[in-house]
Motif scaffolding. Sequence first.
Motif, PDB file in Angstrom:
ATOM      1  N   SER A 105      -3.089 -14.211   9.348  1.00  0.00           N
ATOM      2  CA  SER A 105      -3.195 -13.052   8.467  1.00  0.00           C
ATOM      3  C   SER A 105      -1.949 -12.183   8.553  1.00  0.00           C
ATOM      4  CB  SER A 105      -4.440 -12.240   8.845  1.00  0.00           C
ATOM      5  OG  SER A 105      -4.513 -11.044   8.111  1.00  0.00           O
ATOM      6  N   ASP A 106      -1.444 -11.992   9.780  1.00  0.00           N
ATOM      7  CA  ASP A 106      -0.247 -11.175   9.979  1.00  0.00           C
ATOM      8  C   ASP A 106       0.959 -11.774   9.250  1.00  0.00           C
ATOM      9  OD1 ASP A 106      -1.747  -9.542  11.617  1.00  0.00           O
ATOM     10  OD2 ASP A 106      -0.829 -10.229  13.491  1.00  0.00           O
ATOM     11  N   THR A 107       1.186 -13.068   9.419  1.00  0.00           N
ATOM     12  CA  THR A 107       2.396 -13.693   8.878  1.00  0.00           C
ATOM     13  C   THR A 107       2.338 -13.860   7.365  1.00  0.00           C
ATOM     14  OG1 THR A 107       1.500 -15.914   9.324  1.00  0.00           O
ATOM     15  CG2 THR A 107       2.906 -14.923  11.023  1.00  0.00           C
ATOM     16  N   VAL A 124      -0.031  -3.038  11.590  1.00  0.00           N
ATOM     17  CA  VAL A 124      -0.926  -4.105  12.021  1.00  0.00           C
ATOM     18  C   VAL A 124      -1.401  -3.932  13.467  1.00  0.00           C
ATOM     19  CG1 VAL A 124       0.036  -5.757  10.400  1.00  0.00           C
ATOM     20  CG2 VAL A 124       1.026  -5.573  12.675  1.00  0.00           C
ATOM     21  N   GLY A 126       5.324  -5.613   9.481  1.00  0.00           N
ATOM     22  CA  GLY A 126       4.701  -4.435  10.061  1.00  0.00           C
ATOM     23  C   GLY A 126       5.545  -3.186  10.084  1.00  0.00           C
ATOM     24  N   SER A 160      -2.688  -8.709   6.904  1.00  0.00           N
ATOM     25  CA  SER A 160      -3.062  -7.633   7.835  1.00  0.00           C
ATOM     26  C   SER A 160      -2.387  -6.333   7.437  1.00  0.00           C
ATOM     27  CB  SER A 160      -2.670  -8.015   9.264  1.00  0.00           C
ATOM     28  OG  SER A 160      -3.251  -9.241   9.643  1.00  0.00           O
ATOM     29  N   SER A 161      -1.105  -6.410   7.117  1.00  0.00           N
ATOM     30  CA  SER A 161      -0.371  -5.218   6.712  1.00  0.00           C
ATOM     31  C   SER A 161      -0.918  -4.653   5.403  1.00  0.00           C
ATOM     32  CB  SER A 161       1.115  -5.549   6.566  1.00  0.00           C
ATOM     33  OG  SER A 161       1.881  -4.387   6.383  1.00  0.00           O
ATOM     34  N   ARG A 207       9.428 -10.739  15.915  1.00  0.00           N
ATOM     35  CA  ARG A 207       8.931  -9.400  15.638  1.00  0.00           C
ATOM     36  C   ARG A 207       9.961  -8.373  16.091  1.00  0.00           C
ATOM     37  NH1 ARG A 207       3.888  -6.392  15.465  1.00  0.00           N
ATOM     38  NH2 ARG A 207       5.312  -5.631  13.864  1.00  0.00           N
ATOM     39  N   VAL A 211       5.726 -10.193  10.676  1.00  0.00           N
ATOM     40  CA  VAL A 211       4.368  -9.856  10.218  1.00  0.00           C
ATOM     41  C   VAL A 211       4.377  -8.667   9.260  1.00  0.00           C
ATOM     42  CG1 VAL A 211       3.438 -10.783  12.356  1.00  0.00           C
ATOM     43  CG2 VAL A 211       3.769  -8.322  12.151  1.00  0.00           C
ATOM     44  N   GLY A 266      -2.235  -6.626  15.346  1.00  0.00           N
ATOM     45  CA  GLY A 266      -1.651  -7.732  16.097  1.00  0.00           C
ATOM     46  C   GLY A 266      -2.711  -8.517  16.856  1.00  0.00           C
TER      47      GLY A 266
END
Length: 277
Positions: free
Chosen positions: A76-78, A101, A249, A82-83, A214, A247, A103
């Motif tokens: 989801s982050d990548t 995020v 973020g 999520s963001s 990151r 991600v 994480g």
Amino acid sequence: MTRSDPAAELTREVLDRVAATPDPRLRELLAAAVRHLHAFAREVGLTPDEWLAGVRFLTAVGHMSDERRQEFILLSDTLGMSSLVETIAHPAAGVATEATVLGPFYVPDAPWRAAGDSIAILDPDGVPALVRGRVRGPGGTGLAGAVLDVWQCASNGLYDVQDPAQPRGNMRGRFRADDAGRFTFRTSRPVSYTIPSDGPVGALLRASGRHPWRAAHIHVIVSADGHLPVTTHLFDAADSYLDSDAVFGVRDSLVKEFVTQPDGSTLVEHEFVLRVA
């Protein structure tokens, strides 16, 4: 009656069945998911082999996930999901601190530590950093007793749950602000690091020509009675991955100068602003 578009007919049939879902919010979510998933398959002309590859990929993501690593959150982050969810839930408005995020390495119930204590229980190669500031409401009043739940990786780029050499709770801590909302804690200057790339998410990044790095950051969840909590970061302004964080973020308002002190340590100051609940 001749079916002129079997794919569209199938989508309508699935939506008709989903429409019987009793819970209205679940009904809305399922219907939207069906519409968008079916539209995706039609848009790209998804083949059976590609569908099966996707199923196998998601199965591998599930197998990689356990109580210490959440590969689905990493996925989801990548993908920026999520963001996006944080942005929708906490739109930038006024002076309130922006969210980013959570994480995959958050661990609840971090050790309580006294003001000024260090979360770097074991980080011999880290550059010492002092973090201080204030938590306040939108009107400017300091929020007495606000809680900062803080975590980050060690200077080797690993979180305690990844690294057997680190004691559990290393680079983690909860701090309570004073009556004026002021806080202070010590840590190591954050470093950029690679997200776990030995699993299916890493394979997807490589296949799409992306790096796994990151930007250097400290995670913070800030909360106070009567106010909405915020999940956020403090990013190091000197880091080279601010514009390509794996991600998605980074928020400009969260990028801070870690100022080098005469003794070689660093100092960063920040004011967290919470919205009224």
